[in-house]
Motif scaffolding. Structure first.
Motif, PDB file in Angstrom:
ATOM      1  N   THR A  47       0.807  -1.404   0.029  1.00 28.56           N
ATOM      2  CA  THR A  47      -0.216   0.093   0.043  1.00 28.56           C
ATOM      3  C   THR A  47       0.846   1.234   0.066  1.00 28.56           C
ATOM      4  OG1 THR A  47      -0.234  -0.029   2.411  1.00 28.56           O
ATOM      5  CG2 THR A  47      -1.874  -1.061   1.024  1.00 28.56           C
ATOM      6  N   TRP A  48       2.122   1.254  -0.341  1.00 25.94           N
ATOM      7  CA  TRP A  48       3.139   2.209  -0.117  1.00 25.94           C
ATOM      8  C   TRP A  48       2.550   3.504  -0.903  1.00 25.94           C
ATOM      9  CZ3 TRP A  48       6.580   3.897   2.568  1.00 25.94           C
ATOM     10  CH2 TRP A  48       7.573   4.614   2.267  1.00 25.94           C
ATOM     11  N   GLN A  49       1.673   3.322  -2.050  1.00 20.46           N
ATOM     12  CA  GLN A  49       1.469   4.489  -2.908  1.00 20.46           C
ATOM     13  C   GLN A  49       0.324   5.398  -2.177  1.00 20.46           C
ATOM     14  OE1 GLN A  49       2.502   5.298  -6.057  1.00 20.46           O
ATOM     15  NE2 GLN A  49       3.680   3.614  -6.268  1.00 20.46           N
ATOM     16  N   ARG A  50      -0.464   4.854  -1.112  1.00 18.35           N
ATOM     17  CA  ARG A  50      -1.392   5.373  -0.573  1.00 18.35           C
ATOM     18  C   ARG A  50      -0.893   5.999   0.835  1.00 18.35           C
ATOM     19  NH1 ARG A  50      -4.018   0.616  -2.544  1.00 18.35           N
ATOM     20  NH2 ARG A  50      -4.102   0.019  -0.259  1.00 18.35           N
ATOM     21  N   ILE A  51       0.095   5.472   1.283  1.00 18.35           N
ATOM     22  CA  ILE A  51       0.340   6.019   2.736  1.00 18.35           C
ATOM     23  C   ILE A  51       1.068   7.319   2.783  1.00 18.35           C
ATOM     24  CG2 ILE A  51       2.093   5.451   4.573  1.00 18.35           C
ATOM     25  CD1 ILE A  51       2.265   2.637   3.523  1.00 18.35           C
ATOM     26  N   ASP A  52       0.324   8.336   3.864  1.00 18.08           N
ATOM     27  CA  ASP A  52       0.725   9.663   3.724  1.00 18.08           C
ATOM     28  C   ASP A  52       1.696   9.711   4.914  1.00 18.08           C
ATOM     29  OD1 ASP A  52      -1.353  10.716   2.109  1.00 18.08           O
ATOM     30  OD2 ASP A  52      -2.850  10.309   3.470  1.00 18.08           O
ATOM     31  N   ASN A  53       1.754   9.138   5.913  1.00 15.10           N
ATOM     32  CA  ASN A  53       2.745   9.403   6.933  1.00 15.10           C
ATOM     33  C   ASN A  53       3.428   7.902   7.100  1.00 15.10           C
ATOM     34  OD1 ASN A  53       4.193   9.906   9.258  1.00 15.10           O
ATOM     35  ND2 ASN A  53       2.761  11.103  10.448  1.00 15.10           N
TER      36      ASN A  53
END
Length: 163
Positions: A47-53
Protein backbone atom coordinates in the motif's frame (compact mmCIF):
# COMPACT_ATOMS: atom_id res chain seq x y z
CA UNK A 1 4.43 13.22 -6.37
CA UNK A 2 4.11 9.45 -6.47
CA UNK A 3 5.99 7.29 -4.03
CA UNK A 4 8.43 4.92 -5.71
CA UNK A 5 10.02 1.62 -4.81
CA UNK A 6 13.26 3.51 -4.18
CA UNK A 7 11.43 5.74 -1.67
CA UNK A 8 10.18 2.64 0.11
CA UNK A 9 13.66 1.08 0.22
CA UNK A 10 15.12 4.30 1.64
CA UNK A 11 12.36 4.47 4.25
CA UNK A 12 12.79 0.80 5.21
CA UNK A 13 16.57 1.09 5.59
CA UNK A 14 16.19 4.15 7.82
CA UNK A 15 13.39 2.72 10.02
CA UNK A 16 14.41 -0.93 10.46
CA UNK A 17 16.45 -0.33 13.65
CA UNK A 18 13.56 1.41 15.43
CA UNK A 19 10.99 -1.09 14.14
CA UNK A 20 13.19 -4.00 15.21
CA UNK A 21 13.65 -2.55 18.71
CA UNK A 22 9.90 -2.20 19.15
CA UNK A 23 9.28 -5.64 17.65
CA UNK A 24 11.79 -7.24 19.99
CA UNK A 25 10.16 -5.59 22.99
CA UNK A 26 6.78 -6.84 21.81
CA UNK A 27 7.85 -10.40 20.99
CA UNK A 28 10.75 -10.97 23.36
CA UNK A 29 12.46 -13.05 20.69
CA UNK A 30 14.99 -12.05 18.04
CA UNK A 31 13.58 -14.33 15.35
CA UNK A 32 9.95 -13.36 15.93
CA UNK A 33 10.98 -9.69 15.98
CA UNK A 34 12.72 -10.05 12.63
CA UNK A 35 9.66 -11.81 11.19
CA UNK A 36 7.36 -9.12 12.59
CA UNK A 37 9.39 -6.32 11.00
CA UNK A 38 9.53 -8.21 7.71
CA UNK A 39 5.76 -8.82 7.71
CA UNK A 40 5.10 -5.17 8.57
CA UNK A 41 7.32 -3.87 5.78
CA UNK A 42 5.90 -6.37 3.28
CA UNK A 43 2.39 -5.19 4.08
CA UNK A 44 3.48 -1.57 3.80
CA UNK A 45 4.98 -2.17 0.37
CA UNK A 46 1.59 -3.34 -0.89
CA UNK A 47 0.00 0.00 0.00
CA UNK A 48 3.06 2.27 -0.26
CA UNK A 49 1.46 4.51 -2.89
CA UNK A 50 -1.41 5.41 -0.54
CA UNK A 51 0.52 6.00 2.71
CA UNK A 52 0.66 9.64 3.79
CA UNK A 53 2.75 9.31 6.97
CA UNK A 54 4.99 6.23 6.63
CA UNK A 55 6.52 6.44 10.12
CA UNK A 56 3.16 6.57 11.90
CA UNK A 57 1.76 3.91 9.58
CA UNK A 58 4.73 1.61 10.28
CA UNK A 59 4.33 1.89 14.06
CA UNK A 60 0.60 1.23 13.87
CA UNK A 61 1.04 -1.63 11.41
CA UNK A 62 3.74 -3.22 13.57
CA UNK A 63 1.56 -3.17 16.69
CA UNK A 64 -1.50 -4.43 14.85
CA UNK A 65 0.46 -7.18 13.09
CA UNK A 66 1.88 -8.29 16.44
CA UNK A 67 -1.57 -8.50 18.01
CA UNK A 68 -2.94 -10.34 14.98
CA UNK A 69 -0.06 -12.84 14.96
CA UNK A 70 -0.46 -13.57 18.67
CA UNK A 71 -4.02 -14.69 18.06
CA UNK A 72 -2.82 -17.49 15.78
CA UNK A 73 -2.08 -20.93 17.21
CA UNK A 74 1.20 -21.16 15.29
CA UNK A 75 2.63 -18.23 17.28
CA UNK A 76 3.86 -20.44 20.09
CA UNK A 77 6.04 -22.55 17.80
CA UNK A 78 9.69 -22.28 18.79
CA UNK A 79 12.53 -24.03 16.95
CA UNK A 80 14.89 -25.80 19.35
CA UNK A 81 17.36 -27.66 17.13
CA UNK A 82 20.15 -25.16 17.89
CA UNK A 83 20.78 -22.76 20.71
CA UNK A 84 20.85 -19.19 19.30
CA UNK A 85 23.99 -17.15 19.67
CA UNK A 86 23.93 -14.64 22.49
CA UNK A 87 25.47 -11.24 21.92
CA UNK A 88 27.24 -9.40 24.71
CA UNK A 89 24.68 -7.17 26.39
CA UNK A 90 25.19 -4.21 28.66
CA UNK A 91 23.02 -3.50 31.67
CA UNK A 92 21.50 -5.79 34.22
CA UNK A 93 20.61 -9.08 32.50
CA UNK A 94 18.51 -10.33 35.43
CA UNK A 95 16.43 -7.18 35.34
CA UNK A 96 15.99 -7.43 31.58
CA UNK A 97 14.98 -11.09 31.79
CA UNK A 98 12.53 -10.41 34.62
CA UNK A 99 10.87 -7.66 32.65
CA UNK A 100 10.81 -9.74 29.47
CA UNK A 101 9.29 -12.68 31.32
CA UNK A 102 6.67 -10.47 32.99
CA UNK A 103 5.75 -8.83 29.68
CA UNK A 104 5.39 -12.27 28.08
CA UNK A 105 2.65 -13.14 30.58
CA UNK A 106 0.50 -10.19 29.52
CA UNK A 107 -2.15 -10.30 26.82
CA UNK A 108 -0.80 -9.12 23.44
CA UNK A 109 -2.80 -5.87 23.50
CA UNK A 110 -1.68 -5.10 27.07
CA UNK A 111 1.92 -5.78 26.11
CA UNK A 112 1.62 -3.58 23.01
CA UNK A 113 0.15 -0.73 25.06
CA UNK A 114 2.95 -0.86 27.66
CA UNK A 115 5.73 -1.16 25.08
CA UNK A 116 4.40 1.72 23.00
CA UNK A 117 3.65 3.92 26.01
CA UNK A 118 6.76 3.39 28.12
CA UNK A 119 9.52 1.96 25.92
CA UNK A 120 8.64 3.95 22.81
CA UNK A 121 7.65 6.96 24.97
CA UNK A 122 4.45 7.59 23.01
CA UNK A 123 1.52 9.57 24.31
CA UNK A 124 -1.84 8.01 25.11
CA UNK A 125 -3.29 9.66 22.01
CA UNK A 126 -0.51 8.34 19.77
CA UNK A 127 -0.95 4.79 21.08
CA UNK A 128 -4.71 5.08 20.63
CA UNK A 129 -4.20 6.05 16.99
CA UNK A 130 -1.65 3.28 16.44
CA UNK A 131 -3.94 0.62 17.88
CA UNK A 132 -7.23 1.95 16.57
CA UNK A 133 -8.66 2.53 20.05
CA UNK A 134 -9.88 5.63 21.86
CA UNK A 135 -7.64 7.42 24.37
CA UNK A 136 -9.76 6.52 27.40
CA UNK A 137 -9.55 2.83 26.48
CA UNK A 138 -5.75 3.10 26.29
CA UNK A 139 -5.61 4.87 29.66
CA UNK A 140 -7.72 2.14 31.26
CA UNK A 141 -5.77 -0.65 29.57
CA UNK A 142 -2.46 0.94 30.62
CA UNK A 143 -3.55 1.07 34.25
CA UNK A 144 -4.80 -2.51 34.25
CA UNK A 145 -1.74 -3.79 32.38
CA UNK A 146 0.57 -2.09 34.89
CA UNK A 147 -1.38 -3.69 37.74
CA UNK A 148 -0.98 -7.10 36.07
CA UNK A 149 2.71 -6.44 35.48
CA UNK A 150 3.18 -5.53 39.16
CA UNK A 151 1.32 -8.69 40.19
CA UNK A 152 3.55 -10.85 37.96
CA UNK A 153 6.75 -9.16 39.12
CA UNK A 154 5.81 -9.18 42.80
CA UNK A 155 8.76 -7.93 44.83
CA UNK A 156 10.74 -7.51 41.61
CA UNK A 157 8.65 -4.45 40.72
CA UNK A 158 10.51 -2.38 43.32
CA UNK A 159 13.81 -3.43 41.77
CA UNK A 160 12.64 -2.23 38.32
CA UNK A 161 11.66 1.17 39.71
CA UNK A 162 14.98 1.54 41.52
CA UNK A 163 16.93 1.14 38.26
Amino acid sequence: MRATAEDFEEFARARIPQLYRTAWLLTGDRHHAEDLVQDTLANMLKTWQRIDNPTAYARAALARTFISQRRRRSWSERPTAEVPERAERVGDPELRLSLQSALAELAPLDRAVLVLRFFEDRSVEQVALDLGKNASAITTRTSRALDRLRAVLGDGAAQLIAH
